[in-house]
Design an enzyme around this catalytic site. Sequence first.
Site, mmCIF file in Angstrom:
data_model
loop_
_atom_site.group_PDB
_atom_site.id
_atom_site.type_symbol
_atom_site.label_atom_id
_atom_site.label_comp_id
_atom_site.label_asym_id
_atom_site.label_seq_id
_atom_site.Cartn_x
_atom_site.Cartn_y
_atom_site.Cartn_z
ATOM 1 N N SER A 1 0.808 -1.223 0.000
ATOM 2 C CA SER A 1 0.000 0.000 0.000
ATOM 3 C C SER A 1 0.841 1.274 0.000
ATOM 4 C CB SER A 1 -0.975 -0.006 1.185
ATOM 5 O OG SER A 1 -0.288 -0.244 2.392
ATOM 6 N N HIS B 1 1.692 5.019 4.204
ATOM 7 C CA HIS B 1 0.845 5.573 3.154
ATOM 8 C C HIS B 1 1.235 7.020 2.847
ATOM 9 C CE1 HIS B 1 -2.581 2.557 4.259
ATOM 10 N NE2 HIS B 1 -1.495 1.968 3.811
#
Length: 289
Positions: free
Chosen positions: A208, A265
């Site tokens: 991610s 992230h």
Amino acid sequence: MSAVAVLRLPLSVDLSGFVKLLQRMQVPHRVSEEAGQQVLWVPHAVSEDVRALYERFPAGDPDQQLDLPPQAKSQRPGFVAQLRASPMTAFVLLLTLIVGAITLLGANLDTMRWFTFLQFRVVGEYIHFTPLADSLAAGQWWRLVTPMLIHFGFLHVAMNGMWYWELGRRIEARQGGINLLGLTLLFSLVSNYAQYFFGGPGLFGGLSGVLYGLLGHCWIYQWLAPNPAYRLPRGVLVMMLVWLVLCLSGLISLIGFGEIANAAHVGGLLVGCATGLLGGLYSRRRTAL
């Protein structure tokens, strides 16, 4: 089947219409950027036909003047053809699946310790982490990037794999497989270290952070130097940014999705925006020369 460079055009030339025509005709192709030009590659057997087609339809066939067979209008390139066109994207995903299999998607701690950011050992009910400096001194530099290959559960690897396939193919088509690999490793390094720096020692992993890096790269690059490959649907960008905000708010963890690597992230997104900025500015400068 060998591919040849059938067209070399300035970056300012919009090839999107002609690429759509090739897709409609099911002609295998890819577009790369080399020395300030966009290069169209096709199989050698159809190269002369593609050159002649471009002379007639440089903007594509928006009015559907060409009478193609019905199946050619509806079919898209098969999965095998897509794999051949995006070998580096497929390679990274294959590594992810292999690591997922040997770690049992996070259930096998004995094998997962090979790929984690920090080496660790289990003592009773506790996990003891080895300091990062000790691991690097022992030559375990791969740990800086290999957490991207670790996933915790089928949904985790399926969602990340789907988005890497979508974003990775765009970058590979535009900038080539080596650049995609370099960006993937860079985004993994920055996002992993960001998570370690802000979250402390822990077990984290997944693509991610890399995905947010790829998203930021395409977003800013497209803004500065528009091109068809990086033209993401607005809904995709909004959805991923909204998801990022929801994760930062703590709501996603609260409703039972587990701990989220928020620092990874954000770190991935920021460095992706930076590489998109540099790449976009470079592309604009080359176009202006």
